[in-house]
Design a protein around this motif. Structure first.
Motif, short mmCIF file in Angstrom:
data_model
loop_
_atom_site.label_atom_id
_atom_site.label_comp_id
_atom_site.label_asym_id
_atom_site.label_seq_id
_atom_site.Cartn_x
_atom_site.Cartn_y
_atom_site.Cartn_z
N ASP A 1 39.50 44.56 35.72
CA ASP A 1 40.20 46.06 35.72
C ASP A 1 41.22 45.85 36.58
N VAL B 1 45.16 46.83 42.55
CA VAL B 1 43.74 46.49 43.05
C VAL B 1 43.21 45.97 41.51
N THR C 1 39.69 44.34 39.93
CA THR C 1 38.13 44.50 40.15
C THR C 1 37.65 43.70 39.38
N ARG D 1 34.00 41.76 37.37
CA ARG D 1 32.60 41.75 37.36
C ARG D 1 31.91 40.65 36.28
N ASP E 1 30.58 40.58 41.60
CA ASP E 1 31.31 41.60 41.48
C ASP E 1 32.37 41.60 43.14
N GLU F 1 36.56 42.91 44.56
CA GLU F 1 37.80 43.63 44.30
C GLU F 1 38.88 43.07 45.27
N ARG G 1 36.15 43.34 48.77
CA ARG G 1 34.71 43.44 48.60
C ARG G 1 34.60 41.97 47.81
N ARG G 2 33.23 41.41 47.85
CA ARG G 2 32.66 40.50 47.30
C ARG G 2 31.34 40.22 47.39
#
Length: 107
Positions: free
Chosen positions: A20, A25, A27, A29, A55, A57, A67-68
């Protein structure tokens, strides 16, 4: 001490993938699995399979991962118990490699 080289890929599957992008940004998954084996010349022959979730971002403006998270969901095969025992270290190494590749793609 010796190294067990389970470095021959047999199969990689991506079961689920979602990417997404909102503004700058991204993201991502994914859930996937891989199967590897030792080379024919290995002192200890065997294989390992692992199922993982990913997952993350990333800012597309700065190419920085905010984030990871990579989780080892299951492992099997000859060396499955070793992979389970080293799950945290393996997840960290995979995450580092994926982070570096994602940054290259972003730039």
């Amino acid at each position: 001490m010796f190294t067990i080289g389970v470095d021959r890929f047999e199969k990689v599957e991506i079961e689920e993938l979602a990417i997404d992008v909102k503004g700058d940004v991204a993201t991502a998954r994914a859930i996937g699995s891989l199967t590897c084996r030792t080379s024919d010349a290995a002192a200890l022959k065997g294989n390992v399979s692992a199922r993982l979730s990913f997952d993350a971002e990333m800012s597309l403006a700065t190419c920085v991962l905010s984030r990871r998270e990579i989780k080892l969901l299951s492992a099997g095969g000859t060396f499955g118990d070793i992979v389970k025992a080293l799950g945290e270290q393996i997840s960290q190494s995979l995450g580092d490699g994926l982070s570096n590749e994602a940054k290259k793609l972003c730039q």
